[in-house]
Design a protein around this motif. Structure first.
Motif, PDB file in Angstrom:
ATOM      1  N   TYR A  35       0.881  -1.165   0.000  1.00 19.69           N
ATOM      2  CA  TYR A  35       0.000   0.000   0.000  1.00 19.69           C
ATOM      3  C   TYR A  35       0.912   1.205   0.000  1.00 19.69           C
ATOM      4  N   THR A  36       0.399   2.390  -0.358  1.00 20.50           N
ATOM      5  CA  THR A  36       1.228   3.595  -0.341  1.00 20.50           C
ATOM      6  C   THR A  36       0.671   4.628   0.625  1.00 20.50           C
ATOM      7  N   ASN A  37      -0.624   4.900   0.534  1.00 15.07           N
ATOM      8  CA  ASN A  37      -1.244   5.907   1.405  1.00 15.07           C
ATOM      9  C   ASN A  37      -1.863   5.224   2.625  1.00 15.07           C
ATOM     10  N   SER A  38      -1.900   5.971   3.742  1.00 17.41           N
ATOM     11  CA  SER A  38      -2.383   5.369   4.993  1.00 17.41           C
ATOM     12  C   SER A  38      -3.807   4.823   4.876  1.00 17.41           C
ATOM     13  N   TYR A  39      -4.639   5.474   4.023  1.00 21.06           N
ATOM     14  CA  TYR A  39      -6.022   5.019   3.891  1.00 21.06           C
ATOM     15  C   TYR A  39      -6.128   3.718   3.077  1.00 21.06           C
ATOM     16  N   GLN A  40      -4.977   3.203   2.667  1.00 24.12           N
ATOM     17  CA  GLN A  40      -4.978   1.947   1.902  1.00 24.12           C
ATOM     18  C   GLN A  40      -4.481   0.769   2.747  1.00 24.12           C
ATOM     19  N   LYS A  41      -3.970   1.099   3.931  1.00 19.58           N
ATOM     20  CA  LYS A  41      -3.295   0.088   4.746  1.00 19.58           C
ATOM     21  C   LYS A  41      -4.241  -1.018   5.223  1.00 19.58           C
ATOM     22  N   ARG A  61      -6.947   7.755  -5.069  1.00 17.17           N
ATOM     23  CA  ARG A  61      -7.643   8.369  -3.932  1.00 17.17           C
ATOM     24  C   ARG A  61      -8.559   7.370  -3.228  1.00 17.17           C
ATOM     25  N   HIS A  62      -8.488   6.133  -3.626  1.00 20.90           N
ATOM     26  CA  HIS A  62      -9.381   5.123  -3.062  1.00 20.90           C
ATOM     27  C   HIS A  62      -8.567   4.043  -2.344  1.00 20.90           C
ATOM     28  N   PRO A  63      -9.217   3.244  -1.492  1.00 26.42           N
ATOM     29  CA  PRO A  63      -8.500   2.126  -0.887  1.00 26.42           C
ATOM     30  C   PRO A  63      -7.946   1.232  -2.001  1.00 26.42           C
ATOM     31  N   SER A  64      -6.638   1.115  -2.065  1.00 26.05           N
ATOM     32  CA  SER A  64      -5.991   0.425  -3.181  1.00 26.05           C
ATOM     33  C   SER A  64      -4.814  -0.379  -2.668  1.00 26.05           C
ATOM     34  N   ILE A  65      -4.605  -1.538  -3.259  1.00 23.98           N
ATOM     35  CA  ILE A  65      -3.450  -2.343  -2.886  1.00 23.98           C
ATOM     36  C   ILE A  65      -2.817  -2.947  -4.132  1.00 23.98           C
TER      37      ILE A  65
END
Ligand SMILES: [Zn+2]
Length: 510
Positions: free
Chosen positions: A426-432, A465-469
């Motif tokens: 993941y890259t952004n915290s909202y994706q963790k 900008r979305h939950p992404s992995i």
């Protein structure tokens, strides 16, 4: 007259500092020496009374940057920027609704004009109020959370109205294929029978439309379905145009400094640079490019650098999201973008035994998609064939679909052939959180080494900008692992694990 002008000017200054700071309390205090109480929400309304610094007000209602207040028995309107804890709604009615007063009002990822544009609101569109920060308001619109400028919205304390289901009025238009090749299917479903292939530039008469699919008339006169993300609509008939001007599609620029070119090619000259959030009417398409009209001048922009705004499509998507209430164990109402890594000229890595990453990412993505669809999810694949798709285009697919999750499928390689294992990035915290769930699900099903969840800087995650992995399902650079991970059995187990993880992630959000 002069005083009014002065007031307006200071208003602009103070407004940005003070309004709106919080919501939910019922009091505000006059912050300027003398403030006029007016008959209506605007500087042009007659003055009823004058309030002095320190006077306390009971806020009854808010409209834009104006507050309807009661002060010592007199009711009237004051400018919120002249009060100290402004723009508050009556206590107990904090469930605010934000109503857009402008067309193409940008929803941004951060409260800043330089932040990425996630989507737009049109005049009269409603969104849920979350909080305010300076002159920005954070809203939730459909599945999207973002920031809008407070200047172009009004606040209301009423509950959101159910969005009226828009009727599709795209009938009579033409659908033009914008990718090299796309499957034509019997039904609006990725698992449905393929009945042909459409190629770039081919045009079809539109019969009807259903969320992400377009029903077209094929060359032999029968009807079939194509994924609407792979093309664009044009040429509504005259009667449709007359009945609704909101049909006109526009693009919104995602990145600052985007090149607008003289021709549909990256080697053509740059006419001007556009900034994030700017919108232009689409006048046509050429391959992966949109033809735009800029003050009457023709220009081209690559389609992966923009989002498309079609008010009808947006309302339909919003209506769909609202009408379906999700239950545990189901993915109904969710949109998931599945991204098979690489494709076309980009082969990805090649295994010691010759496996091409781009081939098995697609096979894996197809299996995952069918599992997600079976659970009720709307699945969008960033590619369905051996096709080169720009990374930014993959991200914009997630943005356009307002994806609830973005899952990028890859297989790993490194120069050290002893390295093995499964890694989820993941890259952004909202994706963790999504990464943790997917990884837990996958590692439970497959027998290869567990390398854990890691922070990685991948464009498809970073700009998403979305939950992404991004999941790396084992190393093709290790001969033994290559043998294991290229089997149907492995793909079946791995996709089952990813699917379980996605399901558990969404169940945990309920
Ligand atoms: Zn890869």
């Amino acid at each position: 007259m002069k005083k009014t002008l002065q007031l307006a000017l200071s208003a602009i200054l103070i407004f940005s500092l003070l309004w709106p700071s919080s919501i939910g309390a019922s009091d505000a205090t006059i912050g300027s020496e003398i403030v006029n109480l007016r008959q209506g929400p605007g500087l042009s309304y007659p003055v009823i009374d004058q309030l002095e610094k320190g006077d306390t007000l009971t806020v009854l209602e808010a409209s834009g940057e104006w507050l309807y207040v009661e002060a010592e028995g007199t009711k009237g309107w004051v400018a919120s920027w002249l009060t100290t804890s402004a723009a508050q709604l009556p206590a107990g009615k904090a469930a605010g609704v934000v109503i857009s007063q402008a067309d193409h009002l940008n929803i941004r990822s951060e409260p800043s004009l330089s932040a990425a544009v996630l989507g737009q609101l049109f005049k009269g569109n409603e969104a849920q109020y979350i909080k305010a920060d300076g002159e920005w308001i954070q809203i939730k619109h459909g599945q999207m959370t973002g920031w809008v400028s407070a200047k172009y919205v009004t606040l209301s304390n009423q509950q959101p109205e159910k969005i009226e289901k828009a009727t599709s009025s795209l009938t009579g238009s033409t659908f033009t294929i914008n990718v090299d090749a796309v499957n034509i299917r019997k039904k609006a479903d990725l698992n449905s029978k393929k009945i042909g292939v459409a190629y770039r530039g081919e045009r079809f008469k539109v019969v009807s439309q259903s969320t992400n699919w377009v029903q077209i008339e094929t060359k032999d006169g029968s009807v079939a379905w194509i994924y609407s993300f792979y093309g664009s609509f044009s040429g509504q008939d005259a009667s449709k145009k007359a009945s609704s001007t909101s049909q006109n599609e526009t693009v919104t620029i995602i990145y600052n400094g985007t090149n607008l070119r003289s021709e549909a090619s990256t080697s053509s000259s740059v006419i001007q640079r556009a900034q994030a959030g700017e919108s232009y009417p689409i006048t046509g398409t050429a391959g992966d490019w949109y033809q735009l009209s800029i003050d009457g001048q023709e220009a081209y922009v690559a389609n992966w650098l923009v989002t498309i705004n079609n008010p009808t499509k947006k309302t339909q998507a919003a209506a769909k999201k609202i009408s379906t209430e999700r239950k545990k164990g189901s993915l109904k109402g969710l949109t998931i973008v599945v991204d098979p890594g690489h494709g076309g000229n980009d082969h990805g890595t090649t295994g010691v035994r010759g496996t091409e990453e781009k081939e098995i990412t697609l096979k894996t993505a197809e299996l995952l998609s069918s599992k997600l669809q079976a659970a009720g999810a709307e699945v969008i694949m960033t590619r369905q064939s051996d096709l080169y798709v720009d990374l930014r285009k993959r991200v914009s697919t997630a943005h356009q679909a307002q994806a609830d999750a973005f899952i990028s499928i890859h297989y790993d390689a490194t120069t050290d052939s002893s390295v093995t294992g499964l890694t989820t990035y993941y890259t952004n915290s909202y994706q963790k959180e999504l990464a943790q769930y997917v990884h837990a699900g996958a590692s439970k099903q497959v027998e290869i080494r567990d390398r854990g969840v890691q922070l990685g800087n991948y464009l498809v995650l970073r700009e998403n900008r979305h939950p992404s992995i991004l999941i790396e399902l084992g190393f093709l650079s290790n001969p033994n692992e290559e043998r294991t991970i290229t089997t149907n059995y492995y793909r079946e187990q791995a996709t089952l694990g990813i699917y379980n993880g996605i399901l558990q992630y969404f169940d945990a959000q309920l």
